[in-house]
Design a protein around this motif. Structure first.
Motif, PDB file in Angstrom:
ATOM      1  N   LEU A 157      27.197  10.695  -1.784  1.00 18.91           N
ATOM      2  CA  LEU A 157      28.550  10.680  -1.323  1.00 18.91           C
ATOM      3  C   LEU A 157      29.208  12.222  -1.841  1.00 18.91           C
ATOM      4  CD1 LEU A 157      29.315   7.038  -1.747  1.00 18.91           C
ATOM      5  CD2 LEU A 157      29.096   8.174   0.564  1.00 18.91           C
ATOM      6  N   PRO A 158      30.487  12.714  -1.154  1.00 19.64           N
ATOM      7  CA  PRO A 158      31.214  13.796  -1.561  1.00 19.64           C
ATOM      8  C   PRO A 158      32.207  13.374  -2.825  1.00 19.64           C
ATOM      9  CG  PRO A 158      32.271  13.150   0.287  1.00 19.64           C
ATOM     10  CD  PRO A 158      30.827  12.300   0.233  1.00 19.64           C
ATOM     11  N   VAL A 159      32.145  14.301  -3.695  1.00 22.16           N
ATOM     12  CA  VAL A 159      33.067  14.126  -4.926  1.00 22.16           C
ATOM     13  C   VAL A 159      34.570  13.624  -4.702  1.00 22.16           C
ATOM     14  CG1 VAL A 159      33.866  16.673  -5.453  1.00 22.16           C
ATOM     15  CG2 VAL A 159      33.480  15.069  -7.250  1.00 22.16           C
ATOM     16  N   GLU A 160      34.909  13.887  -3.511  1.00 22.85           N
ATOM     17  CA  GLU A 160      36.458  13.690  -3.066  1.00 22.85           C
ATOM     18  C   GLU A 160      36.325  12.181  -2.941  1.00 22.85           C
ATOM     19  OE1 GLU A 160      35.851  17.622  -2.219  1.00 22.85           O
ATOM     20  OE2 GLU A 160      34.519  16.076  -1.451  1.00 22.85           O
ATOM     21  N   VAL A 161      35.478  11.193  -2.572  1.00 21.62           N
ATOM     22  CA  VAL A 161      35.185   9.832  -2.646  1.00 21.62           C
ATOM     23  C   VAL A 161      35.614   9.122  -4.061  1.00 21.62           C
ATOM     24  CG1 VAL A 161      34.035   7.790  -2.268  1.00 21.62           C
ATOM     25  CG2 VAL A 161      33.737   9.634  -0.683  1.00 21.62           C
ATOM     26  N   PHE A 162      34.988   9.803  -5.155  1.00 20.27           N
ATOM     27  CA  PHE A 162      35.055   9.526  -6.595  1.00 20.27           C
ATOM     28  C   PHE A 162      36.244   9.821  -7.014  1.00 20.27           C
ATOM     29  CE2 PHE A 162      30.595   9.921  -5.324  1.00 20.27           C
ATOM     30  CZ  PHE A 162      30.119   8.567  -5.323  1.00 20.27           C
ATOM     31  N   ASP A 163      36.863  11.152  -6.539  1.00 23.88           N
ATOM     32  CA  ASP A 163      38.120  11.409  -7.059  1.00 23.88           C
ATOM     33  C   ASP A 163      39.408  10.451  -6.721  1.00 23.88           C
ATOM     34  OD1 ASP A 163      37.170  13.626  -8.210  1.00 23.88           O
ATOM     35  OD2 ASP A 163      37.819  15.200  -6.610  1.00 23.88           O
ATOM     36  N   GLY A 164      39.049  10.129  -5.305  1.00 21.78           N
ATOM     37  CA  GLY A 164      40.063   9.042  -4.745  1.00 21.78           C
ATOM     38  C   GLY A 164      39.808   7.730  -5.728  1.00 21.78           C
ATOM     39  N   LEU A 165      38.821   7.259  -6.093  1.00 23.67           N
ATOM     40  CA  LEU A 165      38.694   6.163  -6.884  1.00 23.67           C
ATOM     41  C   LEU A 165      39.320   6.277  -8.106  1.00 23.67           C
ATOM     42  CD1 LEU A 165      35.056   5.061  -6.451  1.00 23.67           C
ATOM     43  CD2 LEU A 165      36.908   4.159  -5.140  1.00 23.67           C
ATOM     44  N   ALA A 196      44.335   5.256 -11.896  1.00 25.14           N
ATOM     45  CA  ALA A 196      45.021   5.780 -12.676  1.00 25.14           C
ATOM     46  C   ALA A 196      46.596   5.565 -11.961  1.00 25.14           C
ATOM     47  CB  ALA A 196      45.038   7.416 -12.716  1.00 25.14           C
ATOM     48  N   ALA A 197      46.902   5.629 -10.693  1.00 27.39           N
ATOM     49  CA  ALA A 197      48.009   5.413 -10.154  1.00 27.39           C
ATOM     50  C   ALA A 197      48.501   3.932 -10.304  1.00 27.39           C
ATOM     51  CB  ALA A 197      48.148   5.729  -8.808  1.00 27.39           C
ATOM     52  N   ASN A 198      47.700   2.826  -9.894  1.00 26.03           N
ATOM     53  CA  ASN A 198      48.103   1.485  -9.825  1.00 26.03           C
ATOM     54  C   ASN A 198      46.834   0.782  -9.960  1.00 26.03           C
ATOM     55  OD1 ASN A 198      49.278  -0.760  -9.204  1.00 26.03           O
ATOM     56  ND2 ASN A 198      50.571  -0.235  -7.791  1.00 26.03           N
ATOM     57  N   ARG A 199      46.038   0.671 -10.985  1.00 23.79           N
ATOM     58  CA  ARG A 199      45.006  -0.176 -11.055  1.00 23.79           C
ATOM     59  C   ARG A 199      45.082  -1.558 -10.631  1.00 23.79           C
ATOM     60  NH1 ARG A 199      41.885  -2.138 -16.300  1.00 23.79           N
ATOM     61  NH2 ARG A 199      43.799  -2.343 -17.252  1.00 23.79           N
ATOM     62  N   ALA A 200      46.304  -2.285 -10.905  1.00 23.50           N
ATOM     63  CA  ALA A 200      46.311  -3.499 -10.503  1.00 23.50           C
ATOM     64  C   ALA A 200      46.133  -3.748  -9.000  1.00 23.50           C
ATOM     65  CB  ALA A 200      47.645  -4.098 -10.990  1.00 23.50           C
ATOM     66  N   GLN A 201      46.864  -2.766  -8.211  1.00 24.53           N
ATOM     67  CA  GLN A 201      47.044  -2.950  -6.706  1.00 24.53           C
ATOM     68  C   GLN A 201      45.575  -2.524  -6.225  1.00 24.53           C
ATOM     69  OE1 GLN A 201      49.330  -4.436  -4.645  1.00 24.53           O
ATOM     70  NE2 GLN A 201      47.599  -4.236  -3.359  1.00 24.53           N
ATOM     71  N   GLN A 209      38.739 -10.018 -13.984  1.00 29.11           N
ATOM     72  CA  GLN A 209      37.855  -9.440 -14.741  1.00 29.11           C
ATOM     73  C   GLN A 209      37.958  -8.163 -14.829  1.00 29.11           C
ATOM     74  OE1 GLN A 209      33.443 -10.515 -13.796  1.00 29.11           O
ATOM     75  NE2 GLN A 209      34.227 -11.626 -12.039  1.00 29.11           N
ATOM     76  N   GLY A 210      38.404  -7.398 -13.739  1.00 30.50           N
ATOM     77  CA  GLY A 210      38.914  -5.884 -13.760  1.00 30.50           C
ATOM     78  C   GLY A 210      40.055  -5.682 -14.659  1.00 30.50           C
ATOM     79  N   MET A 211      40.833  -6.388 -14.672  1.00 36.10           N
ATOM     80  CA  MET A 211      42.180  -6.259 -15.476  1.00 36.10           C
ATOM     81  C   MET A 211      42.168  -6.700 -16.927  1.00 36.10           C
ATOM     82  SD  MET A 211      44.131  -4.508 -13.378  1.00 36.10           S
ATOM     83  CE  MET A 211      45.500  -4.355 -14.500  1.00 36.10           C
ATOM     84  N   THR A 212      40.816  -7.400 -17.135  1.00 35.26           N
ATOM     85  CA  THR A 212      40.819  -7.818 -18.673  1.00 35.26           C
ATOM     86  C   THR A 212      40.195  -6.419 -19.349  1.00 35.26           C
ATOM     87  OG1 THR A 212      40.325  -9.965 -17.960  1.00 35.26           O
ATOM     88  CG2 THR A 212      39.470  -9.408 -20.196  1.00 35.26           C
ATOM     89  N   GLY A 213      39.636  -5.621 -18.679  1.00 37.05           N
ATOM     90  CA  GLY A 213      39.102  -4.268 -19.304  1.00 37.05           C
ATOM     91  C   GLY A 213      40.015  -3.373 -19.340  1.00 37.05           C
ATOM     92  N   TYR A 267      38.250   4.319 -15.811  1.00 36.47           N
ATOM     93  CA  TYR A 267      38.181   5.720 -15.400  1.00 36.47           C
ATOM     94  C   TYR A 267      36.983   6.583 -15.366  1.00 36.47           C
ATOM     95  CZ  TYR A 267      40.742  10.118 -14.261  1.00 36.47           C
ATOM     96  OH  TYR A 267      40.949  11.257 -13.684  1.00 36.47           O
ATOM     97  N   ASP A 268      36.583   6.704 -16.890  1.00 36.86           N
ATOM     98  CA  ASP A 268      35.533   7.193 -17.210  1.00 36.86           C
ATOM     99  C   ASP A 268      34.369   6.557 -16.577  1.00 36.86           C
ATOM    100  OD1 ASP A 268      37.070   8.590 -18.661  1.00 36.86           O
ATOM    101  OD2 ASP A 268      36.288   7.915 -20.773  1.00 36.86           O
ATOM    102  N   GLY A 269      34.392   5.329 -16.433  1.00 39.33           N
ATOM    103  CA  GLY A 269      33.127   4.894 -15.830  1.00 39.33           C
ATOM    104  C   GLY A 269      32.851   5.381 -14.389  1.00 39.33           C
TER     105      GLY A 269
END
Length: 280
Positions: free
Chosen positions: A142-150, A155-160, A191-195, A201-203
């Motif tokens: 997959l192109p790096v742009e996919v992971f840049d999007g993640l 960073a912008a709104n992890r909860a959403q 589970q996600g928001m507990t972390g 982000y680094d993961g």
């Protein structure tokens, strides 16, 4: 049935669960991004009922483990898993990893588990190896742009973002006619928001850019590779179908129409196949 913490060599407290008879064969489970050991509930209860000792830990920065700012890479993930296995002195163990946890299993078995003589078998489920990123050597990635999007969404709104991902492609709930399970979505979000946002982000770099070709080549124990053919998160052609070719003793089983999160929404099917592998 216990839960506790082990401290790694670099001082990080890693949470783990250790359930079942201490003299039973151990099965250790490695969770995916950005979740926790709770994602293995269906498997922990199933294998516990079958008489196995089951162990699952929260990756550093995830779940109940320490929210350290650094070390969010596959080398540390594998070393942390090794710290748990060594602390509990697990022998003749089976290691099962989902998604990023599959990458963790591959590195752990190759660099720690097999050299220490601790591992009997391994299973990679919907797993990220050999490498997700598109490179010159991996044109099908997959192109790096996919992971840049993640990264941008985290960073912008992890909860959403952590509502949108399980509501859509993770479990295939975006497919026509899919039976949407709101409880599963909420549990993924919990589970996600507990972390830690930093760990998550680094993961993304860890699970997308780590080349595990040599890890796979180094593994000699029987290894089962399970993957859904409709996996929208880790496409099967660039992962499982390549991984099994690199493994010395690998077996591939695919599932038509099943999603990245099949371990949860199709637990009955996956548990039966994993049990058959464990008992073989």
């Amino acid at each position: 049935m216990t839960s506790a913490f082990v401290k790694t060599k670099d001082g990080v407290d890693i949470f783990y669960k250790d359930w079942g008879p201490k003299d039973a064969q151990p099965i250790m489970f490695h969770h995916g991004w950005p979740l926790s050991s709770d994602d293995w509930d269906a498997q922990l209860l199933f294998f516990l009922a079958k008489g196995y000792r089951v162990i699952a830990h929260d990756r550093r920065g995830h779940g109940r483990s320490a929210q350290v700012w650094d070390g969010h890479d596959m080398d540390h993930y594998a070393a942390d898993a090794s710290a748990v296995a060594e602390h509990l002195d697990l022998r003749n163990s089976i290691h099962i990893g989902h998604s990023t946890g599959g990458g963790e299993v591959a590195r752990y078995v190759a660099r720690h588990g097999e050299p220490q003589g601790r591992v009997a078998k391994a299973a990679l489920v919907s797993a990220v190896p050999p490498i997700m990123l598109k490179t010159e050597a991996n044109p099908g990635g997959l192109p790096v742009e996919v992971f840049d999007g993640l990264r941008a969404a985290t960073a912008a709104n992890r909860a959403q973002f952590f509502r949108d991902l399980p509501s859509g492609p993770f479990y295939g709930f975006n497919r026509p006619g899919a039976k949407v399970d709101e409880g599963v979505i909420q549990n993924w979000w919990r589970q996600g928001m507990t972390g830690s946002a930093k760990a998550h982000y680094d993961g993304i770099k860890a699970f997308s850019e780590t080349d595990q070709t040599e890890d796979l080549k180094a593994i000699s124990v029987p290894t089962l590779v399970l993957h859904g053919e409709d996996d929208q998160i880790v496409p099967i052609d660039a992962s499982a179908r390549l991984s099994v070719k690199l493994l010395k003793n690998g077996t591939l089983k695919t599932y038509p129409g099943l999603s990245h999160g099949m371990l949860t929404v199709n637990a009955d099917v996956l548990n039966a196949d994993l049990l058959a592998f464990v008992q073989s």
